[in-house]
Motif scaffolding. Sequence first.
Motif, mmCIF file in Angstrom:
data_model
loop_
_atom_site.group_PDB
_atom_site.id
_atom_site.type_symbol
_atom_site.label_atom_id
_atom_site.label_comp_id
_atom_site.label_asym_id
_atom_site.label_seq_id
_atom_site.Cartn_x
_atom_site.Cartn_y
_atom_site.Cartn_z
ATOM 1 N N ARG A 49 1.155 -1.093 0.120
ATOM 2 C CA ARG A 49 0.275 -0.166 -0.063
ATOM 3 C C ARG A 49 0.935 1.122 -0.155
ATOM 4 N N VAL A 50 0.574 2.127 -1.426
ATOM 5 C CA VAL A 50 1.727 2.780 -1.567
ATOM 6 C C VAL A 50 0.317 4.415 -1.354
ATOM 7 N N ASP A 51 0.948 4.973 0.330
ATOM 8 C CA ASP A 51 -0.406 6.257 0.604
ATOM 9 C C ASP A 51 0.460 7.385 0.069
ATOM 10 N N GLY A 52 0.589 8.503 -1.212
ATOM 11 C CA GLY A 52 0.633 9.363 -1.324
ATOM 12 C C GLY A 52 0.554 10.310 0.041
ATOM 13 N N PRO A 53 -0.190 11.075 0.185
ATOM 14 C CA PRO A 53 -1.079 12.130 0.913
ATOM 15 C C PRO A 53 0.224 11.430 2.701
ATOM 16 N N ALA A 54 -0.472 10.478 2.156
ATOM 17 C CA ALA A 54 0.603 10.327 4.073
ATOM 18 C C ALA A 54 2.045 9.672 4.321
ATOM 19 N N ARG A 55 2.218 10.194 3.047
ATOM 20 C CA ARG A 55 4.127 9.562 2.367
ATOM 21 C C ARG A 55 4.198 7.995 3.156
ATOM 22 N N THR A 56 3.400 7.461 3.573
ATOM 23 C CA THR A 56 3.782 5.706 4.205
ATOM 24 C C THR A 56 3.495 4.670 3.011
ATOM 25 N N ILE A 57 4.358 4.156 3.614
ATOM 26 C CA ILE A 57 4.823 2.530 2.123
ATOM 27 C C ILE A 57 4.031 1.627 3.192
ATOM 28 N N THR A 58 3.543 0.646 3.375
ATOM 29 C CA THR A 58 2.742 -0.661 4.207
ATOM 30 C C THR A 58 2.591 -1.675 3.286
#
Length: 345
Positions: free
Chosen positions: A333-342
């Motif tokens: 999961r690449v969350d652009g707004p949160a700048r996180t990779i899970t």
Amino acid sequence: MRTMTYPDKPKPGDRVAVLSPAAGLPGLFPVPHDLGLRRLTGDFGLVPVEYPTTRRLGSSPADRAADLHAAFADPDITAVITSIGGDDQITVLSHVDDELLRANPKPFFGYSDNVNLLTRLWELGIVAYHGGSIMTQFGRASRIHPLTEESLRAALFTRGTYRLSAPDSYGDEDVPWDSGAMSVEPPMFPSTGWEWHNADRIVEGPSWGGCLEVIAGLLMADKVLPVEEYAGCVLFLETSEEMPSAGDVHRILRGMGERGLLGQFAAVLFGRPKAWSIDRRTTPTEKAEYLAAQRESVRRAFAEYAPDAVLVLDVDLGHTDPQLVLPYGGTVRVDGPARTITVEY
């Protein structure tokens, strides 16, 4: 979208196979290999089982495949961990018994040249793990890097989500593989974090990719699926200690783009480049120039062929230290707004 199956995980006390399906370098460099085995046993509580070609240089592709089959078929073996990468694992693929692997799925850990087998397991619907080789991560000089160890433990033993962490520092300069150097902490350098582009949305899907040079070899040998099979996946790529030029990186990516492959992915993770090797000891200025040139070649290729993809550069995967393990074919999961990779281990 392809259906992927997570194999059962090992638990402390289990027997795990240690194989060299790429190259039998433990026979040439036993010091980091034996250190990695001691840590696998003492720190992780697993019992390593070596096979005939694990320490044998020059083993035939058929013999290496036979060891792979023996490890997967043995019900007492609960995971398969590679010793290190190599150069010619693509020649092993024609000897692989797909039905045996499909009938006996197990967690498989490796990267670099082991991407050949990772892609085969992906095609069989088996989630594997990009990272965690004995000589390089378990056998790292001084200690296993804490972020690498945390990621490895989660990937080996747990299920569920795991958020990747960007480190404050990174390393790409190796120490010699001899007993006198293995107590020395490898040099580390300040990290500028991950570089995000088009980070305005969330993308989630199974991962596919690996070492760019290995992917290029698979493409040249036509050992990949039709491009539409990768639609909806998260692409990840990285380069090796061979340090391909920025021009070579762009040419490979351009070829993937012309094939229609790059356009299948809505998100792309590109690993932090290794910019120093034992055979090419670059100065700080040369390293900075190499890193800048490769980043620009990657940005340019994706602007040309996948301009809307979420692109994250300098992710700590592959040939870097620390190394974050990715589930190969597992959910990312690449969350652009949160700048996180899970990831889903």
